[in-house]
Scaffold this motif. Sequence first.
Motif, PDB file in Angstrom:
ATOM      1  N   THR A  28       0.971  -1.537  -0.375  1.00 30.34           N
ATOM      2  CA  THR A  28      -0.050   0.198   0.184  1.00 30.34           C
ATOM      3  C   THR A  28       1.001   0.793   0.163  1.00 30.34           C
ATOM      4  N   GLU A  29       2.118   1.435   0.176  1.00 31.85           N
ATOM      5  CA  GLU A  29       3.101   2.113  -0.171  1.00 31.85           C
ATOM      6  C   GLU A  29       3.383   2.415  -1.628  1.00 31.85           C
ATOM      7  N   PRO A  30       3.093   3.833  -1.805  1.00 31.71           N
ATOM      8  CA  PRO A  30       2.888   4.868  -3.128  1.00 31.71           C
ATOM      9  C   PRO A  30       4.696   4.933  -2.970  1.00 31.71           C
ATOM     10  N   ASN A  31       4.921   4.484  -4.522  1.00 30.59           N
ATOM     11  CA  ASN A  31       6.359   4.419  -4.911  1.00 30.59           C
ATOM     12  C   ASN A  31       7.125   5.507  -4.787  1.00 30.59           C
TER      13      ASN A  31
ATOM     14  N   SER B 133      20.544   9.762  -7.054  1.00 35.15           N
ATOM     15  CA  SER B 133      21.003  10.604  -7.541  1.00 35.15           C
ATOM     16  C   SER B 133      21.474   9.924  -8.613  1.00 35.15           C
ATOM     17  N   SER B 134      22.240  10.229  -9.542  1.00 38.05           N
ATOM     18  CA  SER B 134      24.061   9.244 -10.513  1.00 38.05           C
ATOM     19  C   SER B 134      25.015   9.680 -10.236  1.00 38.05           C
ATOM     20  N   ALA B 135      25.200  11.235  -9.783  1.00 38.10           N
ATOM     21  CA  ALA B 135      26.894  10.813  -9.421  1.00 38.10           C
ATOM     22  C   ALA B 135      27.226  11.840  -8.171  1.00 38.10           C
ATOM     23  N   VAL B 136      25.876  12.019  -7.174  1.00 36.74           N
ATOM     24  CA  VAL B 136      26.077  12.417  -5.643  1.00 36.74           C
ATOM     25  C   VAL B 136      25.663  11.563  -5.189  1.00 36.74           C
ATOM     26  N   ASP B 137      26.480  10.762  -3.950  1.00 28.92           N
ATOM     27  CA  ASP B 137      26.562   9.505  -3.172  1.00 28.92           C
ATOM     28  C   ASP B 137      26.073  10.340  -1.446  1.00 28.92           C
ATOM     29  N   LEU B 138      24.013  10.285  -1.575  1.00 30.97           N
ATOM     30  CA  LEU B 138      23.399  10.374  -0.741  1.00 30.97           C
ATOM     31  C   LEU B 138      23.494  10.162   0.638  1.00 30.97           C
ATOM     32  N   GLY B 139      23.785   9.183   0.996  1.00 31.16           N
ATOM     33  CA  GLY B 139      23.935   8.475   2.309  1.00 31.16           C
ATOM     34  C   GLY B 139      23.054   7.453   2.768  1.00 31.16           C
ATOM     35  N   GLU B 140      23.057   7.818   3.492  1.00 29.35           N
ATOM     36  CA  GLU B 140      21.472   6.516   4.509  1.00 29.35           C
ATOM     37  C   GLU B 140      20.468   7.159   4.836  1.00 29.35           C
ATOM     38  N   MET B 141      21.035   8.817   5.102  1.00 30.81           N
ATOM     39  CA  MET B 141      20.008  10.111   5.869  1.00 30.81           C
ATOM     40  C   MET B 141      19.210  10.928   5.196  1.00 30.81           C
ATOM     41  N   PHE B 142      19.177  11.033   4.019  1.00 34.13           N
ATOM     42  CA  PHE B 142      18.958  11.597   3.359  1.00 34.13           C
ATOM     43  C   PHE B 142      17.581  10.802   2.299  1.00 34.13           C
ATOM     44  N   PRO B 143      17.615   9.742   2.167  1.00 31.74           N
ATOM     45  CA  PRO B 143      16.484   9.439   0.997  1.00 31.74           C
ATOM     46  C   PRO B 143      14.890   9.303   2.670  1.00 31.74           C
ATOM     47  N   GLU B 144      15.722   9.114   3.685  1.00 28.12           N
ATOM     48  CA  GLU B 144      15.094   9.135   4.235  1.00 28.12           C
ATOM     49  C   GLU B 144      14.109   9.829   5.118  1.00 28.12           C
ATOM     50  N   TYR B 145      15.466  10.903   4.920  1.00 28.69           N
ATOM     51  CA  TYR B 145      14.386  12.046   5.144  1.00 28.69           C
ATOM     52  C   TYR B 145      13.629  13.008   4.072  1.00 28.69           C
ATOM     53  N   ALA B 146      14.015  12.690   2.710  1.00 31.42           N
ATOM     54  CA  ALA B 146      12.832  13.145   1.905  1.00 31.42           C
ATOM     55  C   ALA B 146      11.981  12.316   1.424  1.00 31.42           C
ATOM     56  N   LYS B 147      11.816  11.119   1.564  1.00 30.39           N
ATOM     57  CA  LYS B 147      10.350  10.291   2.127  1.00 30.39           C
ATOM     58  C   LYS B 147       9.628  10.526   3.164  1.00 30.39           C
TER      59      LYS B 147
ATOM     60  N   HIS C 112      -3.732  10.819  -0.833  1.00 34.15           N
ATOM     61  CA  HIS C 112      -3.595   9.875  -1.455  1.00 34.15           C
ATOM     62  C   HIS C 112      -2.341  10.088  -2.444  1.00 34.15           C
ATOM     63  N   LEU C 113      -1.179   9.651  -1.888  1.00 34.70           N
ATOM     64  CA  LEU C 113      -0.160   9.953  -3.247  1.00 34.70           C
ATOM     65  C   LEU C 113       0.574   8.193  -3.965  1.00 34.70           C
ATOM     66  N   SER C 114       0.412   8.807  -5.493  1.00 37.46           N
ATOM     67  CA  SER C 114       0.656   7.802  -6.255  1.00 37.46           C
ATOM     68  C   SER C 114       1.906   7.641  -6.994  1.00 37.46           C
ATOM     69  N   ALA C 115       2.320   8.859  -6.425  1.00 35.95           N
ATOM     70  CA  ALA C 115       4.217   8.580  -6.951  1.00 35.95           C
ATOM     71  C   ALA C 115       4.904   9.458  -6.459  1.00 35.95           C
ATOM     72  N   ALA C 116       5.623   9.024  -6.447  1.00 40.64           N
ATOM     73  CA  ALA C 116       6.715  10.664  -6.231  1.00 40.64           C
ATOM     74  C   ALA C 116       8.586   9.786  -6.210  1.00 40.64           C
ATOM     75  N   SER C 117       9.126  10.965  -6.972  1.00 39.43           N
ATOM     76  CA  SER C 117      10.417  11.183  -7.325  1.00 39.43           C
ATOM     77  C   SER C 117      11.333  12.466  -6.899  1.00 39.43           C
ATOM     78  N   VAL C 118      12.264  11.514  -6.247  1.00 38.42           N
ATOM     79  CA  VAL C 118      13.743  12.796  -5.887  1.00 38.42           C
ATOM     80  C   VAL C 118      15.503  12.519  -6.297  1.00 38.42           C
ATOM     81  N   HIS C 119      15.640  13.688  -6.915  1.00 35.69           N
ATOM     82  CA  HIS C 119      16.589  13.621  -8.395  1.00 35.69           C
ATOM     83  C   HIS C 119      17.253  14.959  -8.119  1.00 35.69           C
ATOM     84  N   VAL C 120      18.346  14.319  -7.970  1.00 37.35           N
ATOM     85  CA  VAL C 120      19.640  15.014  -7.125  1.00 37.35           C
ATOM     86  C   VAL C 120      20.467  14.890  -7.665  1.00 37.35           C
TER      87      VAL C 120
END
Length: 146
Positions: A6-9, A14-28, A41-49
């Motif tokens: 049930t969790e939205p995607n 990031s293709s060239a930046v190491d985001l680490g472990e904290m940033f993806p959780e913070y963003a989500k 009702h979130l269908s889809a979301a994306s973050v690109h750095v």
Amino acid sequence: MKPDSTEPNILVQSSAVDLGEMFPEYAKTNIRQVAGKYFGHLSAASVHVTREGITYRCTVNMQMGALKMMTGEAKDKDVYTAFRAALQKTAKQLRRSKRELREDKAERVDKDMLLREGMAPSRRERSEESTIPVANDEGDYRAAAE
């Protein structure tokens, strides 16, 4: 950790930046918070750095239900600041589309008439106002203004 069906995607990448472990959780977490605030009702979301010299460019895409994809983009020297600015731009678009949907509804004429009748003084109150003597004392400016 298995992804919930049930969790939205929410994709943070990031293709060239190491985001680490904290940033993806913070963003989500922040994306879920904004989604819950506006439509729920979130269908889809994306973050690109991406990295551009000394600055980071962050792009946030969110799709809520059947609405079109909302996109916000920002640049900053700090990746977290760039993400917050991009998310604020996306949230502003969601807020405006929600207001547009809400104001698209027809107005209730009967409710508007009741509110206007409640605000206007009755005939009896208006007649009493006209019989109040006005003081002509030069020191009492409030009474003269009435």
